[in-house]
Write a protein that holds these residues in place. Structure first.
Motif, short mmCIF file in Angstrom:
data_model
loop_
_atom_site.label_atom_id
_atom_site.label_comp_id
_atom_site.label_asym_id
_atom_site.label_seq_id
_atom_site.Cartn_x
_atom_site.Cartn_y
_atom_site.Cartn_z
N GLU A 1 -16.56 16.18 -5.18
CA GLU A 1 -15.04 16.85 -4.47
C GLU A 1 -16.11 16.71 -2.30
O GLU A 1 -15.08 16.17 -1.75
CB GLU A 1 -14.32 17.43 -4.61
N ASN A 2 -16.76 17.30 -2.08
CA ASN A 2 -17.64 17.43 -1.22
C ASN A 2 -18.68 16.23 -1.06
O ASN A 2 -19.23 15.92 0.00
CB ASN A 2 -17.95 19.12 -1.03
N THR B 1 -18.27 -3.39 -4.26
CA THR B 1 -16.80 -4.58 -4.88
C THR B 1 -16.97 -4.53 -6.01
O THR B 1 -16.28 -4.50 -6.90
CB THR B 1 -16.54 -4.94 -3.64
N ILE C 1 -13.50 7.33 -6.94
CA ILE C 1 -13.66 7.09 -4.58
C ILE C 1 -12.76 8.21 -4.69
O ILE C 1 -12.50 9.10 -3.50
CB ILE C 1 -13.05 5.61 -4.43
N ARG C 2 -11.61 7.88 -5.13
CA ARG C 2 -10.08 8.74 -4.84
C ARG C 2 -10.20 9.69 -5.27
O ARG C 2 -9.45 11.03 -3.97
CB ARG C 2 -9.08 8.85 -5.22
N ASN C 3 -11.18 11.12 -5.68
CA ASN C 3 -11.47 12.46 -5.82
C ASN C 3 -13.45 12.74 -4.79
O ASN C 3 -12.93 14.04 -4.80
CB ASN C 3 -11.48 12.64 -7.03
N ALA C 4 -13.35 11.53 -4.31
CA ALA C 4 -14.27 12.47 -3.55
C ALA C 4 -14.04 12.05 -1.95
O ALA C 4 -13.22 12.40 -1.87
CB ALA C 4 -15.66 10.99 -3.41
N ARG C 5 -15.05 13.31 -0.86
CA ARG C 5 -14.90 12.84 0.10
C ARG C 5 -14.63 11.88 0.84
O ARG C 5 -14.26 11.92 2.38
CB ARG C 5 -15.98 13.40 0.80
N ARG D 1 -27.47 12.14 2.69
CA ARG D 1 -26.25 11.59 3.37
C ARG D 1 -25.23 10.67 2.54
O ARG D 1 -24.66 10.31 3.19
CB ARG D 1 -27.41 10.24 4.46
N ALA D 2 -25.89 10.70 2.02
CA ALA D 2 -24.64 10.33 0.34
C ALA D 2 -24.66 11.15 -0.55
O ALA D 2 -26.18 11.22 -0.78
CB ALA D 2 -24.66 8.67 0.16
N LEU E 1 -15.84 6.75 1.10
CA LEU E 1 -16.42 6.10 0.65
C LEU E 1 -17.29 5.18 1.80
O LEU E 1 -16.50 5.11 2.95
CB LEU E 1 -15.68 4.47 0.32
N ARG E 2 -18.86 5.21 1.26
CA ARG E 2 -19.62 4.54 2.56
C ARG E 2 -20.46 2.96 1.66
O ARG E 2 -20.13 3.59 0.73
CB ARG E 2 -20.69 5.29 3.71
N LEU E 3 -20.08 2.08 2.83
CA LEU E 3 -20.88 0.93 2.67
C LEU E 3 -21.27 0.11 3.49
O LEU E 3 -21.07 -0.02 4.02
CB LEU E 3 -19.81 -0.16 2.01
N TYR E 4 -23.34 0.34 2.73
CA TYR E 4 -24.22 -0.63 4.02
C TYR E 4 -24.97 -1.48 3.96
O TYR E 4 -25.26 -2.52 4.78
CB TYR E 4 -25.09 0.70 4.55
N LEU F 1 -19.69 12.24 -0.60
CA LEU F 1 -19.56 10.75 -0.05
C LEU F 1 -20.36 10.10 -0.94
O LEU F 1 -21.62 9.92 -1.69
CB LEU F 1 -20.64 10.87 1.12
#
Lengths: 257, 257
Positions: free
Chosen positions: B153-154, B161, B174-178, B197-198, B180-183, B156
């Protein structure tokens, strides 16, 4: 009040605020609190930064108004006079978790027209600026105008998960694009489009301070900024946001919305 | 052959290769071609960089083998002897479209054990390094060990996809995380987890050169590196990948897979 004086002071204050934010990271001097929900973070540094601008503006420009994320400004529903639209730290989750990928965002509006815009990515050392009608710059280098005719199949797109839920057709946009990116800070995602590092950015729910500067900078390089359905965006109103290079904006709007 | 000599030359070659890649961007001297599909890009710079390493390795270490993305090495199915696992440019789409957010990735294996690892983010000026048992570093600064007990829950998370389609339960992650990041560059997404950082990165289909260095560096700071189902990862085999800090890895595996 000439814009030159506003510009000069805005730059001074952004530099000072940037230094203070940087020091707070160096000293790990950050207290985190939540706002609307558990992922809507605010820190003592967000608040101190907005307070700093509020005090400076009140001192130097007592007739100007401040529209800021943390509430040290005024309740503002119109852009009469001069309004400073400020996000002291856009990307607060990144600020807390990553210590990078956040920015100060400041747009200055005069009688409703965006005149000056600044987005300062402190850690990357990238200072984005635009003055209406005079182009956009990053660290004083002109940002080239966007290609007018790019196609979605060659485009990187930024579409956050809330936008995927609100606009399910964006899943098809993602499938037909070259790739999906997500950086977690609306102003820097606007700047990704403005600099051609992405070609479209769709977000479900942005506030005036998220778009106040980014819209000005993006439009100066030829990006199209609207609501997701193509309607004009009024900066004082919250809502969805769709910024893209002209060809990609037209293609997504025509084929998906 | 002592590792010290390998390390010394690897650093020299990475610096030289980084300079050449940087110059190719400065001179806009990039020719793009496609491989498996229209979004699987390769450029003349990818190829020249791998060729440079292939020649150097053949000259200095004729008994070593190269496992590289662009095919200038050998067909390799085992890690006997010394194997250099190289991605000359990880994140080629970013290299072409963004001119940033890509990296050279090099892992050096001896009898199947990852001994040395380098990931060089040329534009950010971040040089990640690990030596087995001696910790990981970025620009010679030690990277702290990851917190063992972080909660989803805290966290990233980085989930591309293709992974969302292959593992639909990741949508719930994803819904339960703080957030979503994609680099768009696997090695840098590994480094996002390694530096905190994630907190988790799940990818549907990575190749040896995508994970050869990242796995070594991530494990040195305490990250858990497995297949998505928790099985051990064999670097010579393509497949899905799941790297996370220990608590988040355990939670995702237990509650979602």
């Amino acid at each position: 009040m000439p814009l030159e004086k506003i510009d000069q002071l805005a730059r001074e204050w952004l530099e000072e605020a940037g230094n203070r934010i940087f020091m707070s990271l160096e000293q790990s001097n950050i207290e985190v609190d939540t706002k609307a929900d558990r992922n809507d973070l605010v820190t003592n540094v967000d608040k101190a930064t907005e307070r700093y601008f509020a005090d400076k503006i009140a001192e130097h420009f007592p007739n100007h108004r401040l529209l800021g994320e943390e509430g040290y400004g005024e309740e503002i529903t119109s852009l009469e006079g001069v309004v400073w639209v400020l996000d002291p730290i856009d990307g607060t989750v990144n600020f807390v978790e990553q210590k990078r990928n956040f920015a100060i965002s400041l747009g200055i509006y005069k009688e409703g027209i965006g005149e000056l815009a600044y987005i300062y990515d402190i850690i990357a050392g990238e200072f984005y600026f635009a003055k209406r009608g005079e182009g956009a710059f990053v660290n004083d280098e002109p940002i080239p105008a966007l290609a007018p005719d790019k196609k979605l199949e060659n485009a990187l797109v930024i579409i956050n998960t809330a936008a995927m839920r609100k606009f399910p057709q964006t899943l098809e946009v993602i499938r037909n694009a070259r790739g999906l990116r997500l950086y977690g800070a609306a102003t820097l995602e606007y700047m990704a489009v403005a600099t051609g590092r992405a070609d479209a950015y769709i977000s479900a729910n942005l506030s005036p301070w998220d778009i106040g500067a980014g819209k000005i900078i993006a439009e100066e390089v030829g990006a199209i900024v609207t609501r997701a359905n193509g309607n004009p965006m009024v900066v004082t109103e919250k809502g969805d946001s769709f910024v893209a290079s002209p060809g990609v904006h037209a293609e997504i709007l025509r084929d998906y919305f």
